[in-house]
Scaffold this motif. Structure first.
Motif, PDB file in Angstrom:
ATOM      1  N   LEU A  86     -35.074  81.420  33.406  1.00 39.11           N
ATOM      2  CA  LEU A  86     -34.493  82.437  32.525  1.00 39.11           C
ATOM      3  C   LEU A  86     -33.760  81.789  31.355  1.00 39.11           C
ATOM      4  O   LEU A  86     -32.953  80.879  31.551  1.00 39.11           O
ATOM      5  N   ILE A  87     -34.046  82.269  30.155  1.00 42.37           N
ATOM      6  CA  ILE A  87     -33.247  81.957  28.966  1.00 42.37           C
ATOM      7  C   ILE A  87     -33.154  83.236  28.146  1.00 42.37           C
ATOM      8  O   ILE A  87     -34.178  83.790  27.740  1.00 42.37           O
ATOM      9  N   ARG A 132     -26.012  81.842  24.537  1.00 39.67           N
ATOM     10  CA  ARG A 132     -27.253  81.437  25.195  1.00 39.67           C
ATOM     11  C   ARG A 132     -26.967  81.302  26.687  1.00 39.67           C
ATOM     12  O   ARG A 132     -26.042  80.594  27.088  1.00 39.67           O
ATOM     13  N   PHE A 133     -27.793  81.969  27.513  1.00 42.94           N
ATOM     14  CA  PHE A 133     -27.559  81.959  28.956  1.00 42.94           C
ATOM     15  C   PHE A 133     -28.874  81.705  29.678  1.00 42.94           C
ATOM     16  O   PHE A 133     -29.921  82.244  29.303  1.00 42.94           O
ATOM     17  N   GLY A 134     -28.813  80.868  30.730  1.00 47.96           N
ATOM     18  CA  GLY A 134     -30.031  80.555  31.459  1.00 47.96           C
ATOM     19  C   GLY A 134     -29.800  80.348  32.942  1.00 47.96           C
ATOM     20  O   GLY A 134     -28.686  80.028  33.375  1.00 47.96           O
ATOM     21  N   VAL A 135     -30.877  80.537  33.706  1.00 47.69           N
ATOM     22  CA  VAL A 135     -30.852  80.312  35.155  1.00 47.69           C
ATOM     23  C   VAL A 135     -32.125  79.578  35.551  1.00 47.69           C
ATOM     24  O   VAL A 135     -33.227  79.941  35.110  1.00 47.69           O
ATOM     25  N   TRP A 136     -31.958  78.555  36.399  1.00 45.04           N
ATOM     26  CA  TRP A 136     -33.091  77.892  37.046  1.00 45.04           C
ATOM     27  C   TRP A 136     -32.828  77.905  38.542  1.00 45.04           C
ATOM     28  O   TRP A 136     -31.757  77.511  38.996  1.00 45.04           O
ATOM     29  N   ILE A 137     -33.826  78.371  39.317  1.00 42.91           N
ATOM     30  CA  ILE A 137     -33.714  78.391  40.776  1.00 42.91           C
ATOM     31  C   ILE A 137     -34.595  77.283  41.334  1.00 42.91           C
ATOM     32  O   ILE A 137     -35.822  77.320  41.197  1.00 42.91           O
ATOM     33  N   PHE A 180     -38.785  72.124  34.336  1.00 44.98           N
ATOM     34  CA  PHE A 180     -37.319  72.114  34.313  1.00 44.98           C
ATOM     35  C   PHE A 180     -36.805  71.436  33.050  1.00 44.98           C
ATOM     36  O   PHE A 180     -35.850  71.922  32.424  1.00 44.98           O
ATOM     37  N   ILE A 181     -37.411  70.323  32.677  1.00 42.10           N
ATOM     38  CA  ILE A 181     -36.982  69.608  31.470  1.00 42.10           C
ATOM     39  C   ILE A 181     -37.110  70.517  30.247  1.00 42.10           C
ATOM     40  O   ILE A 181     -36.198  70.597  29.410  1.00 42.10           O
ATOM     41  N   THR A 182     -38.227  71.211  30.147  1.00 38.30           N
ATOM     42  CA  THR A 182     -38.438  72.128  29.020  1.00 38.30           C
ATOM     43  C   THR A 182     -37.400  73.239  29.018  1.00 38.30           C
ATOM     44  O   THR A 182     -36.831  73.587  27.970  1.00 38.30           O
ATOM     45  N   TRP A 183     -37.144  73.816  30.198  1.00 40.22           N
ATOM     46  CA  TRP A 183     -36.117  74.865  30.307  1.00 40.22           C
ATOM     47  C   TRP A 183     -34.766  74.344  29.838  1.00 40.22           C
ATOM     48  O   TRP A 183     -34.069  75.006  29.052  1.00 40.22           O
ATOM     49  N   PHE A 184     -34.389  73.168  30.294  1.00 44.80           N
ATOM     50  CA  PHE A 184     -33.083  72.603  29.955  1.00 44.80           C
ATOM     51  C   PHE A 184     -32.972  72.372  28.448  1.00 44.80           C
ATOM     52  O   PHE A 184     -31.970  72.743  27.819  1.00 44.80           O
ATOM     53  N   LYS A 185     -33.991  71.777  27.873  1.00 41.04           N
ATOM     54  CA  LYS A 185     -33.976  71.493  26.433  1.00 41.04           C
ATOM     55  C   LYS A 185     -33.913  72.781  25.618  1.00 41.04           C
ATOM     56  O   LYS A 185     -33.163  72.877  24.639  1.00 41.04           O
ATOM     57  N   ASN A 186     -34.687  73.772  26.023  1.00 46.48           N
ATOM     58  CA  ASN A 186     -34.695  75.035  25.275  1.00 46.48           C
ATOM     59  C   ASN A 186     -33.382  75.797  25.421  1.00 46.48           C
ATOM     60  O   ASN A 186     -32.885  76.394  24.457  1.00 46.48           O
ATOM     61  N   LEU A 187     -32.830  75.784  26.629  1.00 47.21           N
ATOM     62  CA  LEU A 187     -31.569  76.490  26.849  1.00 47.21           C
ATOM     63  C   LEU A 187     -30.453  75.914  25.988  1.00 47.21           C
ATOM     64  O   LEU A 187     -29.683  76.656  25.367  1.00 47.21           O
ATOM     65  N   TYR A 188     -30.381  74.591  25.951  1.00 49.79           N
ATOM     66  CA  TYR A 188     -29.261  73.941  25.264  1.00 49.79           C
ATOM     67  C   TYR A 188     -29.606  73.475  23.848  1.00 49.79           C
ATOM     68  O   TYR A 188     -28.842  72.723  23.238  1.00 49.79           O
ATOM     69  N   ASP A 189     -30.757  73.916  23.341  1.00 48.68           N
ATOM     70  CA  ASP A 189     -31.149  73.591  21.959  1.00 48.68           C
ATOM     71  C   ASP A 189     -31.116  72.087  21.705  1.00 48.68           C
ATOM     72  O   ASP A 189     -30.531  71.619  20.716  1.00 48.68           O
ATOM     73  N   LEU A 190     -31.759  71.347  22.580  1.00 46.25           N
ATOM     74  CA  LEU A 190     -31.770  69.885  22.464  1.00 46.25           C
ATOM     75  C   LEU A 190     -33.054  69.403  21.778  1.00 46.25           C
ATOM     76  O   LEU A 190     -34.088  70.039  21.885  1.00 46.25           O
TER      77      LEU A 190
END
Length: 216
Positions: A106-107, A115-120, A206-216
């Motif tokens: 989730l993003i 910006r809010f996200g969840v990874w399970i 997961f890496i893609t989710w993290f980068k997209n969530l935090y605008d990296l």
């Protein structure tokens, strides 16, 4: 900038998440500590899923300069039950949270623009936990030993090992790590020293989710 003032924050269940995620992100080409010697994302361990509450989520979203907030939690036995629990905790603060979590994590942008996200863990779909996710990183040449470690842990349970059934993934990954050079490394060290393969295709979601969530 004090750590508490970091506008980007991630809440996790425990210390293993706290230690693993920075190593994993760094191994995928993103420097974790910036030129001001601050982490690019502040991670806080909550000492268990039960402590990730509606009140905590509300407080974090309202804190100072907060612009990004993420949650990483384990699916454990039932990812759909875990998602409904998270969603219920979020709804008082994030009224636009969807009914289902996307397979890609989730993003969303909250109603007030954060910006809010969840990874399970491990992949938003199946049951499991951080250690299940880590098993995706076992190198191909270690697959045979990994299968044997899984069998050994299951047989140990049959022989009276007292770990909880839900901790079988932990027992299996630590059994496998006990047979590496050198034996008994912690899971974050296994990433740091390339015992596990942090560039494996199975962890790139997961890496893609993290980068997209935090605008990296």
């Amino acid at each position: 900038m004090a750590k508490s003032d970091n506008p980007k924050k991630l809440l996790v269940e425990g210390k293993d998440d706290l230690r693993v995620i920075p190593e994993l992100i760094e191994k995928n080409g993103i420097t974790w500590v910036d030129n001001k010697k601050q982490p690019i994302v502040l991670i806080e361990e909550c000492e268990g899923y039960e402590n990730i509450t509606s009140d905590l989520i509300y407080t974090e979203l309202q804190t100072g300069r907060r612009t990004h907030l993420g949650l990483v939690v384990d699916a454990d036995d039932d990812p759909s039950v875990r998602w409904q629990s998270i969603r219920n905790a979020c709804l008082p603060s994030i009224t636009n949270i969807p009914e289902e979590i996307p397979a890609t994590g989730l993003i969303i942008n909250t109603p007030d623009g954060k910006r809010f996200g969840v990874w399970i863990m491990p992949d938003n779909i199946i049951q499991g936990m951080l250690e299940t996710f880590l098993s995706y990183m076992i190198p191909q040449q270690g697959e045979s030993l990994w299968k044997y470690a899984q069998e050994v842990a299951l047989e140990a349970k049959n022989q009276g090992a007292v770990f909880k059934d839900s901790y079988i993934y932990k027992a299996q990954i630590y059994t496998w790590l006990a047979w590496q050079d050198e034996p008994g490394r912690q899971i974050h060290q296994a990433i740091k020293y390339n015992i596990l393969n942090p560039q494996d295709a199975k962890v790139q979601g997961f890496i893609t989710w993290f980068k997209n969530l935090y605008d990296l």
